[in-house]
Structures are given as C-alpha cells and as structure tokens.
Design a protein around this motif. Structure first.
Motif, PDB file in Angstrom:
ATOM      1  N   LYS A 160       0.824  -1.212   0.000  1.00 29.45           N
ATOM      2  CA  LYS A 160       0.000   0.000   0.000  1.00 29.45           C
ATOM      3  C   LYS A 160       0.856   1.259   0.000  1.00 29.45           C
ATOM      4  CE  LYS A 160      -4.072  -2.117   2.126  1.00 29.45           C
ATOM      5  NZ  LYS A 160      -4.983  -2.149   3.290  1.00 29.45           N
ATOM      6  N   SER A 161       2.034   1.176   0.595  1.00 28.96           N
ATOM      7  CA  SER A 161       2.946   2.326   0.614  1.00 28.96           C
ATOM      8  C   SER A 161       3.790   2.409  -0.653  1.00 28.96           C
ATOM      9  CB  SER A 161       3.884   2.229   1.822  1.00 28.96           C
ATOM     10  OG  SER A 161       4.688   1.056   1.720  1.00 28.96           O
ATOM     11  N   ASN A 162       3.647   1.416  -1.535  1.00 29.45           N
ATOM     12  CA  ASN A 162       4.390   1.327  -2.793  1.00 29.45           C
ATOM     13  C   ASN A 162       5.893   1.156  -2.586  1.00 29.45           C
ATOM     14  OD1 ASN A 162       4.247   1.124  -5.591  1.00 29.45           O
ATOM     15  ND2 ASN A 162       4.667   3.295  -5.913  1.00 29.45           N
ATOM     16  N   ILE A 163       6.288   0.622  -1.442  1.00 31.64           N
ATOM     17  CA  ILE A 163       7.703   0.419  -1.155  1.00 31.64           C
ATOM     18  C   ILE A 163       8.246  -0.815  -1.870  1.00 31.64           C
ATOM     19  CG2 ILE A 163       7.421  -1.000   0.931  1.00 31.64           C
ATOM     20  CD1 ILE A 163       9.759   0.540   2.143  1.00 31.64           C
ATOM     21  N   ALA A 164       7.361  -1.709  -2.241  1.00 31.39           N
ATOM     22  CA  ALA A 164       7.786  -2.924  -2.939  1.00 31.39           C
ATOM     23  C   ALA A 164       6.740  -3.338  -3.952  1.00 31.39           C
ATOM     24  CB  ALA A 164       8.025  -4.047  -1.935  1.00 31.39           C
ATOM     25  N   ARG A 165       7.199  -3.939  -5.047  1.00 29.75           N
ATOM     26  CA  ARG A 165       6.304  -4.410  -6.103  1.00 29.75           C
ATOM     27  C   ARG A 165       6.728  -5.810  -6.541  1.00 29.75           C
ATOM     28  NH1 ARG A 165       5.403   0.444 -10.546  1.00 29.75           N
ATOM     29  NH2 ARG A 165       4.802   2.104  -9.106  1.00 29.75           N
ATOM     30  N   ILE A 166       5.754  -6.575  -7.014  1.00 32.77           N
ATOM     31  CA  ILE A 166       6.052  -7.880  -7.595  1.00 32.77           C
ATOM     32  C   ILE A 166       5.114  -8.103  -8.770  1.00 32.77           C
ATOM     33  CG2 ILE A 166       4.506  -9.171  -6.045  1.00 32.77           C
ATOM     34  CD1 ILE A 166       6.606 -11.450  -6.131  1.00 32.77           C
ATOM     35  N   GLN A 167       5.641  -8.676  -9.839  1.00 36.80           N
ATOM     36  CA  GLN A 167       4.833  -9.022 -11.001  1.00 36.80           C
ATOM     37  C   GLN A 167       5.045 -10.492 -11.323  1.00 36.80           C
ATOM     38  OE1 GLN A 167       5.364  -6.633 -14.527  1.00 36.80           O
ATOM     39  NE2 GLN A 167       3.848  -7.778 -15.689  1.00 36.80           N
ATOM     40  N   LEU A 168       3.954 -11.266 -11.313  1.00 36.54           N
ATOM     41  CA  LEU A 168       4.015 -12.691 -11.609  1.00 36.54           C
ATOM     42  C   LEU A 168       3.436 -12.948 -12.997  1.00 36.54           C
ATOM     43  CD1 LEU A 168       3.217 -12.425  -8.283  1.00 36.54           C
ATOM     44  CD2 LEU A 168       3.706 -14.855  -8.505  1.00 36.54           C
ATOM     45  N   HIS A 169       4.191 -13.668 -13.828  1.00 41.62           N
ATOM     46  CA  HIS A 169       3.769 -13.975 -15.187  1.00 41.62           C
ATOM     47  C   HIS A 169       3.148 -15.368 -15.244  1.00 41.62           C
ATOM     48  CE1 HIS A 169       6.053 -10.437 -16.319  1.00 41.62           C
ATOM     49  NE2 HIS A 169       7.138 -10.949 -15.754  1.00 41.62           N
ATOM     50  N   ASN A 170       2.374 -15.618 -16.282  1.00 45.49           N
ATOM     51  CA  ASN A 170       1.668 -16.894 -16.373  1.00 45.49           C
ATOM     52  C   ASN A 170       2.554 -18.055 -16.812  1.00 45.49           C
ATOM     53  OD1 ASN A 170       2.035 -16.323 -19.064  1.00 45.49           O
ATOM     54  ND2 ASN A 170      -0.141 -16.225 -19.575  1.00 45.49           N
ATOM     55  N   ASP A 171       3.867 -17.811 -16.983  1.00 38.39           N
ATOM     56  CA  ASP A 171       4.776 -18.895 -17.345  1.00 38.39           C
ATOM     57  C   ASP A 171       5.605 -19.382 -16.167  1.00 38.39           C
ATOM     58  OD1 ASP A 171       6.518 -16.807 -16.967  1.00 38.39           O
ATOM     59  OD2 ASP A 171       7.370 -16.829 -18.975  1.00 38.39           O
ATOM     60  N   GLY A 172       5.332 -18.845 -14.967  1.00 36.93           N
ATOM     61  CA  GLY A 172       6.074 -19.272 -13.787  1.00 36.93           C
ATOM     62  C   GLY A 172       7.287 -18.429 -13.462  1.00 36.93           C
ATOM     63  N   THR A 173       7.516 -17.356 -14.224  1.00 35.59           N
ATOM     64  CA  THR A 173       8.596 -16.425 -13.907  1.00 35.59           C
ATOM     65  C   THR A 173       7.996 -15.173 -13.279  1.00 35.59           C
ATOM     66  OG1 THR A 173       8.535 -15.384 -16.102  1.00 35.59           O
ATOM     67  CG2 THR A 173      10.020 -17.271 -15.804  1.00 35.59           C
ATOM     68  N   CYS A 174       8.842 -14.346 -12.662  1.00 36.34           N
ATOM     69  CA  CYS A 174       8.364 -13.121 -12.040  1.00 36.34           C
ATOM     70  C   CYS A 174       9.527 -12.164 -11.798  1.00 36.34           C
ATOM     71  CB  CYS A 174       7.630 -13.410 -10.724  1.00 36.34           C
ATOM     72  SG  CYS A 174       8.525 -14.423  -9.522  1.00 36.34           S
ATOM     73  N   GLU A 175       9.168 -10.924 -11.448  1.00 32.02           N
ATOM     74  CA  GLU A 175      10.158  -9.916 -11.063  1.00 32.02           C
ATOM     75  C   GLU A 175       9.698  -9.218  -9.796  1.00 32.02           C
ATOM     76  OE1 GLU A 175      10.265 -10.760 -15.231  1.00 32.02           O
ATOM     77  OE2 GLU A 175       8.851  -9.258 -14.449  1.00 32.02           O
ATOM     78  N   MET A 176      10.663  -8.866  -8.971  1.00 31.95           N
ATOM     79  CA  MET A 176      10.379  -8.156  -7.728  1.00 31.95           C
ATOM     80  C   MET A 176      11.093  -6.813  -7.784  1.00 31.95           C
ATOM     81  SD  MET A 176       8.950  -9.122  -4.604  1.00 31.95           S
ATOM     82  CE  MET A 176       8.470  -7.927  -3.357  1.00 31.95           C
ATOM     83  N   GLY A 177      10.381  -5.723  -7.544  1.00 28.82           N
ATOM     84  CA  GLY A 177      11.023  -4.415  -7.496  1.00 28.82           C
ATOM     85  C   GLY A 177      10.700  -3.564  -8.697  1.00 28.82           C
ATOM     86  N   TYR A 178      11.595  -2.608  -9.007  1.00 23.98           N
ATOM     87  CA  TYR A 178      11.394  -1.618 -10.049  1.00 23.98           C
ATOM     88  C   TYR A 178      12.398  -1.822 -11.162  1.00 23.98           C
ATOM     89  CZ  TYR A 178       8.659   0.637  -6.389  1.00 23.98           C
ATOM     90  OH  TYR A 178       7.743   0.901  -5.408  1.00 23.98           O
ATOM     91  N   GLU A 179      12.206  -1.108 -12.289  1.00 25.68           N
ATOM     92  CA  GLU A 179      13.105  -1.262 -13.433  1.00 25.68           C
ATOM     93  C   GLU A 179      14.552  -0.979 -13.038  1.00 25.68           C
ATOM     94  OE1 GLU A 179      12.682  -2.378 -16.441  1.00 25.68           O
ATOM     95  OE2 GLU A 179      10.551  -2.764 -16.157  1.00 25.68           O
ATOM     96  N   THR A 180      14.767  -0.013 -12.170  1.00 27.61           N
ATOM     97  CA  THR A 180      16.127   0.358 -11.780  1.00 27.61           C
ATOM     98  C   THR A 180      16.716  -0.576 -10.726  1.00 27.61           C
ATOM     99  OG1 THR A 180      15.172   1.904 -10.176  1.00 27.61           O
ATOM    100  CG2 THR A 180      15.830   2.798 -12.330  1.00 27.61           C
ATOM    101  N   ALA A 181      15.891  -1.364 -10.083  1.00 31.27           N
ATOM    102  CA  ALA A 181      16.372  -2.300  -9.057  1.00 31.27           C
ATOM    103  C   ALA A 181      15.468  -3.519  -9.057  1.00 31.27           C
ATOM    104  CB  ALA A 181      16.380  -1.625  -7.678  1.00 31.27           C
ATOM    105  N   LYS A 182      15.561  -4.294 -10.145  1.00 30.07           N
ATOM    106  CA  LYS A 182      14.663  -5.428 -10.325  1.00 30.07           C
ATOM    107  C   LYS A 182      15.355  -6.734  -9.953  1.00 30.07           C
ATOM    108  CE  LYS A 182      12.018  -5.380 -13.940  1.00 30.07           C
ATOM    109  NZ  LYS A 182      11.577  -5.478 -15.362  1.00 30.07           N
TER     110      LYS A 182
END
Length: 262
Positions: free
Chosen positions: A184-206
């Motif tokens: 909620k504070s936008n301090i962390a982000r995660i994106q999960l893809h439908n192929d079982g891979t994902c990324e945590m964080g931002y473009e500059t610190a992924k």
C-alpha cells in the motif's frame, strides 16, 4: 545390468517421461558439449524437460560460442516460432552465467536464420520469416550477454511452437497470483507472469524470481535476499474478494493490486 547402469536408466526415464507424456513425437536431444561438474548435471535434455530450474549448460572453454543443441524428431514438425527461456532457469544463478544474445537456428534442409534474444528469464517467442518444416534442428550460440561469475552459457527451456512437437512445460494454474502487486505504501512491487517467472522491485532495481504452486499458496524463489522480508523465499496466499483482492506475503506483508501503468 549393474547398479550404476540401473541408476542411470532411472535418471533418464525420470527426465524423459514428462516429455513423452506431452508429445507422441519426442525428440532425441544432444549437444556439442555440456558442463560436467562432479555433483550436478547440465545435460541437453534439461533444455526441454518442463522445469525452469534445470538447464542445459555448454561445457566448452570460453563463452560457448559455436556450441549447439540438436533436436532430432522421428517425424517432421511444422513451426513458425519457438519459445525460449534464456539463461540458467534458477534465478539465483541466472545473472552469474552467460545468456544468449544471438542464436543461429538451422535445419537439415539448409534453412538458416540468426535471431536476437532479449536478456530476460521470462518466456520469449521468436517468430521466423516463414514456416519451417524439419526433423533435425540445431540451435547454435553466436553471441552472449556476459555473466557476472562464469563464462558458461545456459538455456533453461526451449519449445518449438508446433502441434506435432508438443510441450513439456505446464504453466501454473493459480491464476489469481498472475499480475502486478504492490504494498500500500508502494515500497515494494512484484509481477508474476503466467509462465512461472516473475520480477520483484522496479526497473532500476529489479530482482528476478520464479514461482510454483503449493496447494492454495504460491511459493516464490528470489535471486537474492529481499530486505523487506529478510529471506529469498516468499509464501503468498490470497485474501479479500474478487473486486478488491489482497495477497499476504510470509504471513504479514500485505500487497494490493498494482493498477499503475508503469
């Protein structure tokens, strides 16, 4: 049959059976070289075993330029594209090893095409100029993105997008986890893809990651320790309703849907 040969046969069967079950036309997979440490295996069939964390790694000196994977099918397959997971599939080892930048695709009939791959672990689809029909296909390393700790070049998974070839990789079923999430504070982000891979964080610190299912939960494996949780493993569980879902990470960190465009 001695004990060593029996164990080797069991290993080959355990690797190949998932592939056989998905395709009636399984290929024989070989390579010009493979990394052969004492304790682990990086054999050619690992590039098409349906598991991201097992990978083929070439074993030549240097960056592996000119090394190749060969696929030989019993009957010809028709394909217009191939899907590839570039580099070592374990997120903890992905950046350390080389990834392929330019890949040459050749067939027994003389078709040859060089394609450029992105420096990413997530699934990439390579489209060819024309539909290809072939029984024997070679993928040859032409240029690499350099790893931080090793000259070895890896392929986690490759699939020829063809009805005749089949696929061993089974996408996760927990579709509720797929998408973008943030605190909620936008301090962390995660994106999960439908192929079982994902990324945590931002473009500059992924940070790269992969995810699997465990009952009604999702288990995420990160490439390094996440300061927010002080661990490289995340356990995610869904809460809330369909219109306003929330995911709970490691039992205490709450993430909501990230509706931002970037």
């Amino acid at each position: 049959m001695n004990l060593r040969n029996f164990k080797s046969t069991l290993l080959i069967l355990s690797i190949c059976l998932p592939l056989f079950s998905e395709s009636l036309n399984p290929p024989v997979i070989t390579s010009t070289s493979q990394l052969q440490p004492k304790t682990k295996k990086y054999i050619p069939v690992f590039a098409m075993d349906g598991k991201l964390k097992t990978s083929w790694v070439e074993g030549a000196e240097g960056e592996g330029l000119g090394e190749s994977l060969q696929f030989k099918y019993k009957t010809p397959i028709n394909f217009r594209s191939l899907s590839i997971y570039n580099g070592f599939g374990d997120p903890k080892l992905w950046a350390a090893n080389n990834r392929i930048k330019k890949l040459k695709v050749t067939t027994e009939s003389g078709i040859e095409e060089v394609v450029t791959l992105k420096d990413s672990l997530s699934r990439q689809v390579v489209e060819f100029k024309n539909e290809i029909r072939a029984k024997e296909i070679s993928l040859t390393i032409q240029e690499v993105y350099k790893g931080t700790n090793s000259e070895n070049t890896a392929i986690a998974e490759v699939m020829f997008d063809s009805e005749q070839a089949g696929s061993a990789l089974v996408p996760p079923k927990n579709t509720w986890a797929i998408g973008k999430w943030k605190t909620k504070s936008n301090i962390a982000r995660i994106q999960l893809h439908n192929d079982g891979t994902c990324e945590m964080g931002y473009e500059t610190a992924k940070m790269l990651c992969t995810w699997t299912e465990k009952g009604d939960k999702v288990i995420v494996s990160l490439e390094a320790t996440l300061p927010l949780t002080n661990t490289d493993i995340l356990e995610i569980k869904r809460r809330g309703n369909a219109t306003d879902p929330v995911i709970e990470i490691n039992g205490k960190h709450e993430f909501v849907l990230n509706r931002d465009e970037v």
